[in-house]
Design an enzyme around this catalytic site. Sequence first.
Site, PDB file in Angstrom:
ATOM      1  N   LYS A 120       0.856  -1.185   0.000  1.00 38.95           N
ATOM      2  CA  LYS A 120       0.000   0.000   0.000  1.00 38.95           C
ATOM      3  C   LYS A 120       0.889   1.231   0.000  1.00 38.95           C
ATOM      4  O   LYS A 120       2.030   1.171   0.459  1.00 38.95           O
ATOM      5  CB  LYS A 120      -0.895   0.019   1.250  1.00 38.95           C
ATOM      6  CG  LYS A 120      -2.131   0.868   1.090  1.00 38.95           C
ATOM      7  CD  LYS A 120      -3.216   0.131   0.335  1.00 38.95           C
ATOM      8  CE  LYS A 120      -4.482   0.952   0.203  1.00 38.95           C
ATOM      9  NZ  LYS A 120      -5.601   0.127  -0.293  1.00 38.95           N
TER      10      LYS A 120
HETATM   11  P1  NAD Z   1     -13.235   7.741  -2.784  1.00 38.94           P
HETATM   12  O1  NAD Z   1     -12.218   8.800  -2.536  1.00 38.94           O
HETATM   13  O2  NAD Z   1     -13.717   7.482  -4.181  1.00 38.94           O
HETATM   14  O3  NAD Z   1     -14.542   8.005  -1.868  1.00 38.94           O
HETATM   15  C1  NAD Z   1     -14.484   8.183  -0.488  1.00 38.94           C
HETATM   16  C2  NAD Z   1     -15.860   8.641  -0.022  1.00 38.94           C
HETATM   17  O4  NAD Z   1     -15.871   8.700   1.403  1.00 38.94           O
HETATM   18  C3  NAD Z   1     -16.234  10.037  -0.498  1.00 38.94           C
HETATM   19  O5  NAD Z   1     -17.615  10.080  -0.842  1.00 38.94           O
HETATM   20  C4  NAD Z   1     -15.960  10.910   0.731  1.00 38.94           C
HETATM   21  O6  NAD Z   1     -16.726  12.106   0.740  1.00 38.94           O
HETATM   22  C5  NAD Z   1     -16.366   9.957   1.820  1.00 38.94           C
HETATM   23  N1  NAD Z   1     -15.818  10.315   3.127  1.00 38.94           N
HETATM   24  C6  NAD Z   1     -14.562  10.735   3.429  1.00 38.94           C
HETATM   25  N2  NAD Z   1     -14.468  11.015   4.737  1.00 38.94           N
HETATM   26  C7  NAD Z   1     -15.682  10.753   5.275  1.00 38.94           C
HETATM   27  C8  NAD Z   1     -16.220  10.857   6.570  1.00 38.94           C
HETATM   28  N3  NAD Z   1     -15.469  11.275   7.592  1.00 38.94           N
HETATM   29  N4  NAD Z   1     -17.520  10.516   6.761  1.00 38.94           N
HETATM   30  C9  NAD Z   1     -18.286  10.091   5.735  1.00 38.94           C
HETATM   31  N5  NAD Z   1     -17.836   9.982   4.474  1.00 38.94           N
HETATM   32  C10 NAD Z   1     -16.547  10.305   4.246  1.00 38.94           C
HETATM   33  O7  NAD Z   1     -12.617   6.399  -2.134  1.00 38.94           O
HETATM   34  P2  NAD Z   1     -12.991   4.898  -2.486  1.00 38.94           P
HETATM   35  O8  NAD Z   1     -12.059   4.422  -3.528  1.00 38.94           O
HETATM   36  O9  NAD Z   1     -14.454   4.794  -2.662  1.00 38.94           O
HETATM   37  O10 NAD Z   1     -12.557   4.180  -1.122  1.00 38.94           O
HETATM   38  C11 NAD Z   1     -13.422   4.123   0.026  1.00 38.94           C
HETATM   39  C12 NAD Z   1     -12.928   3.005   0.941  1.00 38.94           C
HETATM   40  O11 NAD Z   1     -12.936   1.772   0.213  1.00 38.94           O
HETATM   41  C13 NAD Z   1     -11.520   3.147   1.473  1.00 38.94           C
HETATM   42  O12 NAD Z   1     -11.447   2.551   2.752  1.00 38.94           O
HETATM   43  C14 NAD Z   1     -10.686   2.326   0.497  1.00 38.94           C
HETATM   44  O13 NAD Z   1      -9.454   1.889   1.052  1.00 38.94           O
HETATM   45  C15 NAD Z   1     -11.640   1.180   0.275  1.00 38.94           C
HETATM   46  N6  NAD Z   1     -11.407   0.416  -0.948  1.00 38.94           N
HETATM   47  C16 NAD Z   1     -11.371   1.001  -2.165  1.00 38.94           C
HETATM   48  C17 NAD Z   1     -11.169   0.217  -3.311  1.00 38.94           C
HETATM   49  C18 NAD Z   1     -11.205   0.799  -4.698  1.00 38.94           C
HETATM   50  O14 NAD Z   1     -11.130   0.011  -5.653  1.00 38.94           O
HETATM   51  N7  NAD Z   1     -11.336   2.096  -4.870  1.00 38.94           N
HETATM   52  C19 NAD Z   1     -10.963  -1.162  -3.177  1.00 38.94           C
HETATM   53  C20 NAD Z   1     -11.020  -1.739  -1.907  1.00 38.94           C
HETATM   54  C21 NAD Z   1     -11.251  -0.944  -0.792  1.00 38.94           C
END
Ligand code: NAD
Length: 433
Positions: free
Chosen positions: A123
């Site tokens: 990561k």
């Molecule tokens: P992203 O940046 O596309 O979206 C994040 C979302 O969370 C946004 O809508 C943001 O406004 C919201 N957010 C941020 N802080 C917040 C808070 N304090 N309260 C409520 N909402 C909040 O990110 P993503 O890619 O969707 O990732 C989200 C999670 O999923 C992370 O934990 C990431 O590690 C995990 N994840 C992502 C992927 C991927 O393929 N993108 C894969 C596995 C896991």
Amino acid sequence: MAVDMVPELLPPRTAPPGRSETDPFAAMLVRYDRAAELIGLEPGIDRILRQPEQELVVSVPVEMDSGDIRVFTGYRVIHNRARGPGKGGIRYDARVSLEEVKALAAWMTWKCAVVDLPFGGAKGGVLCDPTEFSAGERERLTRRYTTGIIRTLGPDSDVPAPDVNTNEQVMAWIHDTYAMHVGHAVPAVVTGKPVALGGSLGRREATGRGCMLATKEMLAHLGMPLRGATVAVQGFGNVGAVTARLLSLEGCRVVAIGDKTGAFHDAKGIDIDDAIAWVKAHGTLERYPAGDAITNDELLELDVDVLVPAALENVITSANAGRIRARVLCEGANGPTTAAADDVLEANGIHVVPDILANAGGVTVSYFEWVQNRSGYYWTEQLVNERLGEIMTRSFAEVLRTAERHRVPMRTAAYMLAIGRVATAHRLRGLYA
Ligand code: NAD
């Protein structure tokens, strides 16, 4: 492997002395320790697995549009590569720390193993507030960070992908920077690229699609109907918005959504396509004109069939776990639940689909992208989705079977399977003197 021990004899799960409940690496180790003990992991391999293989900290100087030079801190942690190249996203966020990146790297090791992909875990992250950047500043930061960590990168050694606040464009810049260093294109060095640059069809939706499939499997296992199931989703980015959309297409009623600006509740159900169009036009859900405004804490505590935390870590802790009323908790985010909260959820009969299984759809299609890049032959979206479906369904069944057989929660079962697979790879490889 001795996997038939009695789980009731184990001590309660708490953070190690001196580490807080919300320290992500400590939270990972609490789960790891419990599962390692249950499978009777030998001490030598345990010593290898409980710390990362490599931790790289780089300073990232960037010339801002104003002409000022600012210096950011970047990290890349490789937790384990016994089963294949390190795989894991890159995050730009004001909360990034070495402990967080270490935990996320370890979770990638377990996630890739639980769905049986030939990858290890890694990561990366840069400590910054990405909302402050212009496109040019973001590109210069990305290229300089990539150069800082270039010694770890490569399709056979370490393959990044998008995570919080990074996207296809950032992956395109990483690819280009790497290509400039080695003198030729190497699309398999990074996944989550734009389709026009060797990305896979279906990658953008893959994590949300995996969450939808995991939710479907869990509801079917519990004998709960999918159609009409009520759902609350925290986070409306890549994972949250796609999960909400696909669950609503399956007939679920998404009654609450939220992002960092706040949340909305409508018992009649929210039109997810409309909310996605709003975010596309305005950047966030702020002032979204539907339902009642609620707080993110209230969203988590709604009386729904399914709760999908899909934002950041540590949103369900010992402080609020007792107030969670969902029947199923499907962890779209990495590490949304602390180890202390696990015990409360378990005692209250809440069925948790753990992060390392629930959100594994993204890395699964990243694996498909890496395979397509290396073979130079590209799949249809239908084939991608079919193969993703096969892997998610098979993995869910394997974790459930392990959980039932050993009478442990699905999170412990997922760790048991994953640690067992990584340990097998270590035993077979032996130690290089
Ligand atoms: P992203 O940046 O596309 O979206 C994040 C979302 O969370 C946004 O809508 C943001 O406004 C919201 N957010 C941020 N802080 C917040 C808070 N304090 N309260 C409520 N909402 C909040 O990110 P993503 O890619 O969707 O990732 C989200 C999670 O999923 C992370 O934990 C990431 O590690 C995990 N994840 C992502 C992927 C991927 O393929 N993108 C894969 C596995 C896991």
